[in-house]
Design an enzyme around this catalytic site. Structure first.
Site, PDB file in Angstrom:
ATOM      1  N   GLU A   1       0.832  -1.195   0.000  1.00  0.00           N
ATOM      2  CA  GLU A   1       0.000   0.000   0.000  1.00  0.00           C
ATOM      3  C   GLU A   1       0.871   1.252   0.000  1.00  0.00           C
ATOM      4  O   GLU A   1       1.912   1.309   0.661  1.00  0.00           O
ATOM      5  CB  GLU A   1      -0.934  -0.010   1.213  1.00  0.00           C
ATOM      6  CG  GLU A   1      -1.967  -1.128   1.123  1.00  0.00           C
ATOM      7  CD  GLU A   1      -2.935  -1.159   2.297  1.00  0.00           C
ATOM      8  OE1 GLU A   1      -4.091  -1.550   2.074  1.00  0.00           O
ATOM      9  OE2 GLU A   1      -2.541  -0.807   3.422  1.00  0.00           O
TER      10      GLU A   1
ATOM     11  N   CYS B   1      -1.579   6.585   9.894  1.00  0.00           N
ATOM     12  CA  CYS B   1      -0.355   6.048  10.482  1.00  0.00           C
ATOM     13  C   CYS B   1      -0.652   4.774  11.265  1.00  0.00           C
ATOM     14  O   CYS B   1      -1.520   4.746  12.128  1.00  0.00           O
ATOM     15  CB  CYS B   1       0.264   7.098  11.405  1.00  0.00           C
ATOM     16  SG  CYS B   1       1.771   6.558  12.204  1.00  0.00           S
TER      17      CYS B   1
END
EC number: 2.1.1.192
Length: 408
Positions: A122, A380
């Site tokens: 990703e 994150c």
């Protein structure tokens, strides 16, 4: 002695064609020296090699082409030979997700390279008014098992090559219209002017310093002034603390450094970031103090995820200030991004603000990172690819190959 090749029948001509089962060598990610060697290997005359390297470099990294047929200042004969032996094709985009805040996440599929089946990673693009940041992955999965990180729950599959690391940047520039004569997609949120991608951060899947050579080569290509031309001051590598390679990063790459700190005492950091057992806080901070070129204008970023009741007390904040004494630093406070199965909660906002204020009063910038892309699991600590579904037998086969030295 003259060698005569029979081309009179379809069968004999077929023998001269390249074997379609043999993977073509990627040119993306090669250094200039490696590209020169590759061209020489297919018969490009020695006197032409340097010129051809310059041409290829321009087409690949300035113009952003992914098809040899578009390289109009290279002869048709040489283009055909390049296409026969090499590839510059982009990886497959399996999925593109766009968050409500404009964050984009791409799921990219790469060849197996010993993994038994294709692998997926990703890549995330985070737009702001004055900048566009691309978060790049360095590995498929991760070896570090940090307890608060979603990627850490995905077993390590393999390292990405230098070309695969660069491919993430090239794909993003394609999709955002960031090459010359390209159009920005309708409705895309991008910086107000200039480049769409101004910064890259090695903060995606994996520990970049456990894939040092490939990461180094990719970043040196990305910062090359005759190609992608990203300033080294706009490239940040984030590490959990692979101390020997921190020294090498400063000496051999010269980019900005970020440390995934997350705790101020070895006992807790051993739990949150297990690599701390090998490289404890003192060794890590010594490496930070020795990082070349540190100044108030060139600071190390320390990342600190805010976990409720775990590492968010004001005593933790005071100890953080004490630990970082003498290091030009900025402290990014990261509200914990939840993911399915996590045992942690995000600190209360009021507590995060108190923590930030104490650190700020001590002279350290302590911005609270605005969560981006949470709705598409692009924030994150949330990245995790579909490659985790790899069967156990396939993973064991790959691990055996890597131990034997055959994996990438």
């Amino acid at each position: 002695m003259t060698l005569t090749i029979d081309t009179s029948t379809p069968e004999s001509r077929a023998l001269l064609r390249p074997d379609p089962t043999v993977e073509k060598k990627p040119l993306i990610g090669l250094s200039r020296e490696e590209m020169a060697q590759a061209l020489a290997s297919i018969g490009v005359p020695e006197r032409q090699v340097n010129m051809r390297v310059r041409q290829l470099w321009h087409w690949l990294y300035v113009r952003g082409v992914s098809d040899f047929s578009r390289m109009f200042n290279i002869s048709k004969e040489l283009r055909a030979k390049l296409d026969e032996h090499f590839t510059i094709a982009r990886p497959e985009i399996v999925e593109e997700q766009i968050s409500q805040d404009g964050t984009r996440k791409w799921l990219l599929r790469f060849p197996p390279r010993g993994a038994g089946r294709p692998v997926e990673v990703e890549t995330v693009y985070i737009p702001e008014e004055d900048r566009g940041t691309l978060c790049i992955s360095s590995q498929v999965g991760c070896t570090l098992t940090c307890s608060f990180c979603h990627t850490g729950t995905q077993k390590m599959v393999r390292n990405l090559t230098a070309g695969e690391i660069l491919d993430q940047l090239l794909i993003a520039r394609d999709r955002l219209g960031d090459f010359p004569d390209a159009d920005t997609p309708d409705g895309a949120i991008v910086p107000a002017e200039g480049r769409k991608i101004t910064n890259i951060v090695m903060m995606g899947m994996g520990e970049p310093l456990y894939n040092f050579e490939n990461v180094k080569q990719a970043l040196l290509v990305a910062s090359d002034g005759d190609g992608l031309s990203l300033s080294k001051r706009r490239i940040t590598l984030s590490t959990s603390g692979v101390v020997p390679e921190i020294y090498r990063t400063g000496e051999e790459i010269g980019i900005m450094l970020a440390i995934s700190l997350h705790a101020v005492r070895d006992e807790l950091r051993n739990e949150l970031v297990p690599i701390n057992k090998k490289y404890p806080l003192k060794d890590l901070l010594d490496a930070c103090r020795a990082y070349p070129g540190l100044s108030n204008a060139r600071r190390i970023t320390f990342e600190y995820v805010m976990l409720k009741g775990v590492n968010d007390s004001l005593d933790d904040a005071r100890e953080l200030v004490r630990l970082l004494k003498g290091i030009p630093a900025k402290i990014n406070l990261i509200p914990f991004n939840p993911w399915p199965g996590s045992a942690y909660e995000c600190s209360d906002w009021e507590q995060i603000e108190k923590f930030a204020e104490l650190v700020n009063r001590a002279g350290y910038a302590s911005p609270i990172r605005t969560p981006r892309g949470r709705d598409i699991l692009a924030a994150c600590g949330q990245l995790k690819s579909a490659s985790e579904r790899m069967k156990k037998t396939e993973r064991l086969k790959l691990e055996a190959m890597m131990i034997a030295g055959h994996g990438d």
